[in-house]
Scaffold this active site. Structure first.
Site, PDB file in Angstrom:
ATOM      1  N   CYS A   1      -2.128   9.692   2.218  1.00  0.00           N
ATOM      2  CA  CYS A   1      -1.839   8.968   0.978  1.00  0.00           C
ATOM      3  C   CYS A   1      -2.920   9.217  -0.056  1.00  0.00           C
ATOM      4  O   CYS A   1      -2.644   9.309  -1.245  1.00  0.00           O
ATOM      5  CB  CYS A   1      -1.699   7.476   1.259  1.00  0.00           C
ATOM      6  SG  CYS A   1      -3.087   6.796   2.174  1.00  0.00           S
TER       7      CYS A   1
ATOM      8  N   GLU B   1       0.891  -1.176   0.000  1.00  0.00           N
ATOM      9  CA  GLU B   1       0.000   0.000   0.000  1.00  0.00           C
ATOM     10  C   GLU B   1       0.916   1.209   0.000  1.00  0.00           C
ATOM     11  O   GLU B   1       1.446   1.596   1.041  1.00  0.00           O
ATOM     12  CB  GLU B   1      -0.880   0.007   1.266  1.00  0.00           C
ATOM     13  CG  GLU B   1      -1.803  -1.178   1.422  1.00  0.00           C
ATOM     14  CD  GLU B   1      -2.971  -1.145   0.457  1.00  0.00           C
ATOM     15  OE1 GLU B   1      -3.237  -0.085  -0.144  1.00  0.00           O
ATOM     16  OE2 GLU B   1      -3.600  -2.202   0.276  1.00  0.00           O
TER      17      GLU B   1
HETATM   18  P1  NAD Z   1       8.208   5.004   4.642  1.00  0.00           P
HETATM   19  O1  NAD Z   1       8.216   4.258   3.375  1.00  0.00           O
HETATM   20  O2  NAD Z   1       9.323   5.941   4.920  1.00  0.00           O
HETATM   21  O3  NAD Z   1       8.145   4.034   5.904  1.00  0.00           O
HETATM   22  C1  NAD Z   1       7.092   3.110   6.062  1.00  0.00           C
HETATM   23  C2  NAD Z   1       7.539   2.015   7.002  1.00  0.00           C
HETATM   24  O4  NAD Z   1       8.544   1.229   6.367  1.00  0.00           O
HETATM   25  C3  NAD Z   1       8.145   2.498   8.307  1.00  0.00           C
HETATM   26  O5  NAD Z   1       7.685   1.684   9.365  1.00  0.00           O
HETATM   27  C4  NAD Z   1       9.632   2.289   8.092  1.00  0.00           C
HETATM   28  O6  NAD Z   1      10.376   2.092   9.272  1.00  0.00           O
HETATM   29  C5  NAD Z   1       9.637   1.027   7.255  1.00  0.00           C
HETATM   30  N1  NAD Z   1      10.846   0.813   6.451  1.00  0.00           N
HETATM   31  C6  NAD Z   1      11.722   1.737   5.990  1.00  0.00           C
HETATM   32  N2  NAD Z   1      12.701   1.129   5.262  1.00  0.00           N
HETATM   33  C7  NAD Z   1      12.429  -0.196   5.270  1.00  0.00           C
HETATM   34  C8  NAD Z   1      13.058  -1.329   4.702  1.00  0.00           C
HETATM   35  N3  NAD Z   1      14.161  -1.218   3.964  1.00  0.00           N
HETATM   36  N4  NAD Z   1      12.516  -2.540   4.906  1.00  0.00           N
HETATM   37  C9  NAD Z   1      11.368  -2.673   5.634  1.00  0.00           C
HETATM   38  N5  NAD Z   1      10.729  -1.626   6.205  1.00  0.00           N
HETATM   39  C10 NAD Z   1      11.250  -0.400   6.026  1.00  0.00           C
HETATM   40  O7  NAD Z   1       6.783   5.773   4.666  1.00  0.00           O
HETATM   41  P2  NAD Z   1       6.285   6.825   5.714  1.00  0.00           P
HETATM   42  O8  NAD Z   1       7.052   8.093   5.510  1.00  0.00           O
HETATM   43  O9  NAD Z   1       6.220   6.230   7.061  1.00  0.00           O
HETATM   44  O10 NAD Z   1       4.772   7.037   5.227  1.00  0.00           O
HETATM   45  C11 NAD Z   1       4.408   7.916   4.224  1.00  0.00           C
HETATM   46  C12 NAD Z   1       4.161   7.189   2.930  1.00  0.00           C
HETATM   47  O11 NAD Z   1       3.192   6.180   3.135  1.00  0.00           O
HETATM   48  C13 NAD Z   1       3.594   8.072   1.832  1.00  0.00           C
HETATM   49  O12 NAD Z   1       4.205   7.767   0.621  1.00  0.00           O
HETATM   50  C14 NAD Z   1       2.116   7.687   1.812  1.00  0.00           C
HETATM   51  O13 NAD Z   1       1.486   7.930   0.576  1.00  0.00           O
HETATM   52  C15 NAD Z   1       2.199   6.231   2.122  1.00  0.00           C
HETATM   53  N6  NAD Z   1       0.929   5.725   2.639  1.00  0.00           N
HETATM   54  C16 NAD Z   1       0.188   4.898   1.856  1.00  0.00           C
HETATM   55  C17 NAD Z   1      -1.049   4.437   2.314  1.00  0.00           C
HETATM   56  C18 NAD Z   1      -1.905   3.523   1.476  1.00  0.00           C
HETATM   57  O14 NAD Z   1      -2.892   3.008   1.988  1.00  0.00           O
HETATM   58  N7  NAD Z   1      -1.589   3.284   0.235  1.00  0.00           N
HETATM   59  C19 NAD Z   1      -1.496   4.823   3.575  1.00  0.00           C
HETATM   60  C20 NAD Z   1      -0.711   5.668   4.340  1.00  0.00           C
HETATM   61  C21 NAD Z   1       0.511   6.108   3.867  1.00  0.00           C
END
Ligand code: NAD
Length: 500
Positions: A267, A233
């Site tokens: 998002c 997502e």
């Molecule tokens: P992010 O990608 O920076 O982090 C998301 C999660 O992934 C965090 O828990 C982080 O610690 C973890 N992570 C980071 N690197 C990783 C790796 N290499 N392996 C495994 N896990 C890892 O995102 P964010 O800044 O926390 O959230 C914002 C983003 O999320 C925006 O792009 C937003 O659009 C998206 N989002 C999407 C939805 C949806 O339903 N599609 C909902 C909410 C947010």
């Protein structure tokens, strides 16, 4: 290396929580504990699981203010907005619990004319242990879209919340522990990307990721090492379309909420607006008037707060500057609206479609408004990007038609992000917004595998899967196939005769 993690209140700079960071061995232990619970949890059956999840739901509902305060402290969003996301997460938990048996329970299916001697049944079995990796922007609503549905389907969960919102994650796991002391249905892990990667490698049966597209690609690559299936997502660049016959007040109100609420850190937030030229000026004036009045910043009555992730400010500044450099204009806000922690509502017009303000996820309280000569042009522009998460259409006459043509997982017609609050509707993206679905029946099925069973009721008239098969049986089979599928319009009659 630091052994604790600090979540910081983005408005005040105060430390909210400082839990210990988990290492790979702690991750493995959590997954092993979760696995020990799977048989017991699945064995409770739908009714037994419903009883537990209903108790959890009741506890969550009674303690919404407590959780809303933690979400507010960790993200900076207004308490009322935190309450809204928690309330919707509870609604989803109720739906998943109530519908799990109907969606996943064993069903008889027709076995077909050829296999009429068989009784065929299909059920959906839980996968086992689900790893959930969450973002910070909706730290309850987004992970609960996976956690609640995975539990209702009979799985146990190991959850790694964002490093920005560990207290929120811990609160969710703690309350489940209070419902079922001594059991490990939902465990929480603390840490950043490396802990997330360790969870991907820990042998979970599926990994549900919500976060940015860039991280989603890394998660998928890591999960590929162990052939662990994933749900991604990811980000979006959602468009809102305004038709010439739209209710402009409603469209402007919805556009303002979609673009600026939660400081644009949604998002499914509205980042681009395409407006029919006949109503463009009128719509823009109404949107600007609403946006001008939005209270934001660190004031008590703010309608949106700070940027939760400080480095997002640089992305917003880059996108706004790119738009302005390439001929765009700010009718509200602009470069000077981007501060150290807060960003004022910004409306950009005349922005070229290849500007990063139009092509990349900005994740801030900024929006582009673009004039189009027809709704065909609006649909084409909306579909041009690499993302495909959500969208919105304001139109009196053509809503369903335009929604159908938009390439994305969900569309709200004459409303804003309404689909996310309807538990029966699945949510997810296409393209760079990811794949897989949370919510609804699809969201339950995501955390299961199909188990198909065929039971012989009586001996077949034609014994085909035996070395004792006769020539007569072969001939009869060929004739049967001809009768069932050979429709005389499809096959010349002579060819049919020759084969006999
Ligand atoms: P992010 O990608 O920076 O982090 C998301 C999660 O992934 C965090 O828990 C982080 O610690 C973890 N992570 C980071 N690197 C990783 C790796 N290499 N392996 C495994 N896990 C890892 O995102 P964010 O800044 O926390 O959230 C914002 C983003 O999320 C925006 O792009 C937003 O659009 C998206 N989002 C999407 C939805 C949806 O339903 N599609 C909902 C909410 C947010």
């Amino acid at each position: 290396m630091s052994t604790t993690l600090q979540s910081i209140n983005p408005t005040t700079g105060d430390v909210v929580a400082s839990p210990p960071v988990d290492d790979a061995s702690r991750v493995a232990e959590a997954v092993a504990r979760a696995r020990e619970e799977v048989d017991w949890w699945e064995g409770l059956g739908f009714a037994g699981r419903k009883e537990v999840l209903d108790r959890w739901r009741g506890l969550l509902a009674r303690r919404v203010p407590e959780l809303a305060r933690i979400v507010h402290d960790e993200t900076g969003k207004p308490i009322a907005d935190a309450q809204l996301e928690i309330g919707l997460a509870i609604e989803h938990l109720a739906w998943a619990t109530r519908h799990a048996e109907k969606v996943l329970g064993r069903k008889q299916v027709f076995s077909g004319a050829l296999m009429i001697n068989q009784a065929a049944s299909l059920e959906r079995r839980p996968l086992g242990v689900i790893g959930v990796i969450g973002p910070w922007n909706y730290p309850v609503f987004t992970p609960m879209g996976s956690i609640g549905y995975a539990l209702a389907a009979g799985n146990t969960v190991v959850f790694k919340p964002s490093e920005l919102t560990p207290a929120t994650g811990r609160w969710l796991a703690d309350t489940m522990e209070q419902v079922l002391p001594g059991r490990h249905l939902v465990q929480v892990l603390f840490g950043g990307g490396d802990v997330g990667a360790a969870l991907c490698r820990a042998g979970v049966d599926k990994l549900a990721f919500t976060g940015s597209t860039a991280t989603g690609k890394k998660v998928m690559a890591t999960c590929a090492e162990t052939l662990t299936p994933v749900i991604i997502e990811a980000g979006g660049k959602d468009a809102l379309l305004v038709d010439e016959d739209a209710d402009l007040d409603a469209a402007a109100e919805a556009a303002a909420w979609g673009a600026f609420s939660n400081a644009g850190q949604t998002c499914l937030g509205v980042e681009r607006i395409y407006v029919h030229e006949r109503v463009y000026d009128d719509f823009l004036a109404r949107l600007t008037a609403i946006a001008r009045e939005i209270r934001h910043g660190d004031r008590q009555d703010a309608q949106y707060g700070p940027m939760t992730l400080p480095k997002q400010i640089d992305v917003i500044r880059d996108h706004v500057n790119d738009a302005l450099r390439r001929g765009g204009r700010a009718v509200l806000g602009g470069a000077e609206a981007v501060g150290e922690r807060f960003v004022a509502p910004t409306i950009l017009v005349d922005v070229p479609e290849d500007s990063t303000a139009v092509t990349e996820e900005t994740f801030g309280p900024t929006v582009t408004v673009t004039r189009v000569s027809s709704m065909d042009e609006a649909v084409e522009a909306a579909n041009a990007g690499r993302y495909g998460l959500g969208s919105t259409v304001f139109s009196a006459a053509r809503g369903p038609e335009l929604a159908h043509r938009l390439r994305c997982g969900s569309t709200a017609i004459n409303g804003i992000i309404t689909f996310a609050a309807i538990p029966a509707l699945p949510m997810g993206g296409v393209g760079d917004s990811g794949f897989g679905r949370i919510h609804g029946a699809d969201g339950l099925r995501e955390f299961t595998y199909a188990k198909a069973v065929a039971r012989q009721r009586f001996s077949p008239a034609l014994a085909l899967t035996t070395f004792a098969r006769t020539e007569k049986a072969d001939t009869a089979f060929a004739q049967l196939i001809m009768v069932l599928h050979g429709g005389k319009n499809l096959l010349p009659a002579k060819a049919g005769r020759r084969r006999r």
